[in-house]
Write a protein that holds these residues in place. Structure first.
Motif, short mmCIF file in Angstrom:
data_model
loop_
_atom_site.label_atom_id
_atom_site.label_comp_id
_atom_site.label_asym_id
_atom_site.label_seq_id
_atom_site.Cartn_x
_atom_site.Cartn_y
_atom_site.Cartn_z
N GLN A 18 -6.72 -9.80 6.84
CA GLN A 18 -6.60 -8.46 6.26
C GLN A 18 -5.51 -7.64 6.95
OE1 GLN A 18 -7.79 -6.60 3.63
NE2 GLN A 18 -8.30 -8.68 3.00
N ARG A 22 -2.23 -6.12 5.21
CA ARG A 22 -2.05 -4.67 5.16
C ARG A 22 -0.86 -4.17 5.97
NH1 ARG A 22 -7.79 -2.19 6.15
NH2 ARG A 22 -6.56 -0.27 6.08
N THR A 23 -0.12 -5.10 6.57
CA THR A 23 1.11 -4.72 7.29
C THR A 23 2.30 -5.58 6.85
OG1 THR A 23 0.45 -6.22 9.09
CG2 THR A 23 -0.09 -3.89 9.36
N ASP A 29 1.34 -1.56 3.89
CA ASP A 29 0.32 -2.29 3.12
C ASP A 29 0.93 -3.07 1.95
OD1 ASP A 29 -2.01 -3.20 2.00
OD2 ASP A 29 -2.98 -1.24 1.91
N THR A 31 -1.12 -5.06 0.00
CA THR A 31 -2.28 -5.51 -0.77
C THR A 31 -1.98 -5.66 -2.26
OG1 THR A 31 -3.72 -4.43 0.82
CG2 THR A 31 -4.71 -5.03 -1.29
N SER A 37 -4.20 -13.09 -1.71
CA SER A 37 -4.10 -12.22 -0.53
C SER A 37 -3.99 -12.97 0.79
CB SER A 37 -5.32 -11.29 -0.49
OG SER A 37 -6.50 -12.07 -0.43
N LEU A 134 -3.31 -1.98 12.30
CA LEU A 134 -3.61 -1.09 11.17
C LEU A 134 -3.31 0.35 11.57
CD1 LEU A 134 -6.96 -2.65 9.83
CD2 LEU A 134 -4.63 -2.93 8.94
#
Ligand SMILES: CC(C)(COP(=O)(O)OP(=O)(O)OC[C@H]1O[C@@H](n2cnc3c(N)ncnc32)[C@H](O)[C@@H]1OP(=O)(O)O)[C@@H](O)C(=O)NCCC(=O)NCCS
Length: 199
Positions: A18, A22-23, A29, A31, A37, A134
């Motif tokens: 994740q 998201r980076t 992000d 996504t 994903s 994040l």
């Protein structure tokens, strides 16, 4: 807010996926840019966990991973391993002629189907790293602490240099590495390779 740093554990893997996603858009992000994903992590995080998880540290916010640093002490061997052990599986899971994919996903697929030695540039020194946090834990010196702890792990292997490959679009990351004493190697476009000596 309680932020702690600890070695990677196998149960962290979905968080790593994740965080990577998201980076993955030059630090922001990605996504909405991927049908699948897992592709960013399959290329830029999981191989390092599989090759040498002892060089992965995670930063947790209230015990939940929100960031990581990972890499290798021997880029040449790692790239060889990527080409012969890691990428063949990805090439069969993600065929080059996949139709349902976004333009960004297409560029990742192209990478999967390109020989690893040609997309890593020539490693300017044995060790390299990737770091992603994040937003909730950014600009609180967590990245600085992760890099410093990663360097200590490398020093235990008598390594005295590390490099990073930074997207030219990721100006925040370039400023971060500069603040930590990394310098840009000339003529490394389109990516920018930055290197730090710490002997
Ligand atoms: C880039 C990243 C690793 C930096 O980690 P961080 O914990 O946010 O950075 P730190 O708090 O340790 O910053 C140390 C210094 O670096 C510089 N810096 C860090 N992020 C910066 C930014 N976005 N813009 C400008 N300078 C920055 C500053 O000088 C900062 O000191 P200051 O806060 O006192 O001004 C983190 O923000 C991140 O993971 N971003 C998204 C993913 C990414 O871009 N990864 C790198 C891919 S190569």
């Amino acid at each position: 807010m309680n932020i702690t740093i600890r070695p990677y554990q196998s149960g962290d893997i979905t968080h790593v996926q994740q965080i990577c996603l998201r980076t993955a858009a030059s630090g922001t992000d990605a996504t909405t840019l991927f049908f699948n994903s897992s592709i960013p992590a399959e290329l830029f995080a999981f191989p390092y966990l599989s090759y040498d998880a002892s060089l992965c540290l995670v930063a947790c916010l209230d015990n939940i991973p929100h960031g990581y640093i990972l890499g290798t002490a021997d880029s040449e061997k790692f790239i060889e391993w990527m080409e012969h052990k890691w990428l063949p599986r990805l090439r069969s899971i993600f065929p080059a002629d996949t139709v349902s994919c976004s333009p960004v996903e297409r560029s990742f697929l192209n990478l999967i189907h390109t020989p690893a030695p040609s997309w890593f540039n020539s490693p300017p020194c044995p060790a390299h790293l990737h770091i992603d946090l994040l937003p909730a834990v950014q600009r609180q010196r967590v990245g600085s602490k992760l890099v410093n702890q990663f360097i200590k792990l490398l020093q235990q292997q008598n390594i005295s240099q590390v490099y990073v490959d930074v997207s030219p679009r990721n100006r925040g990351a370039k400023q971060f590495y500069t603040a930590l004493g990394f310098t840009t190697l000339p003529a490394t476009n389109p990516s920018s390779v930055m290197i730090k000596n710490f002997s």
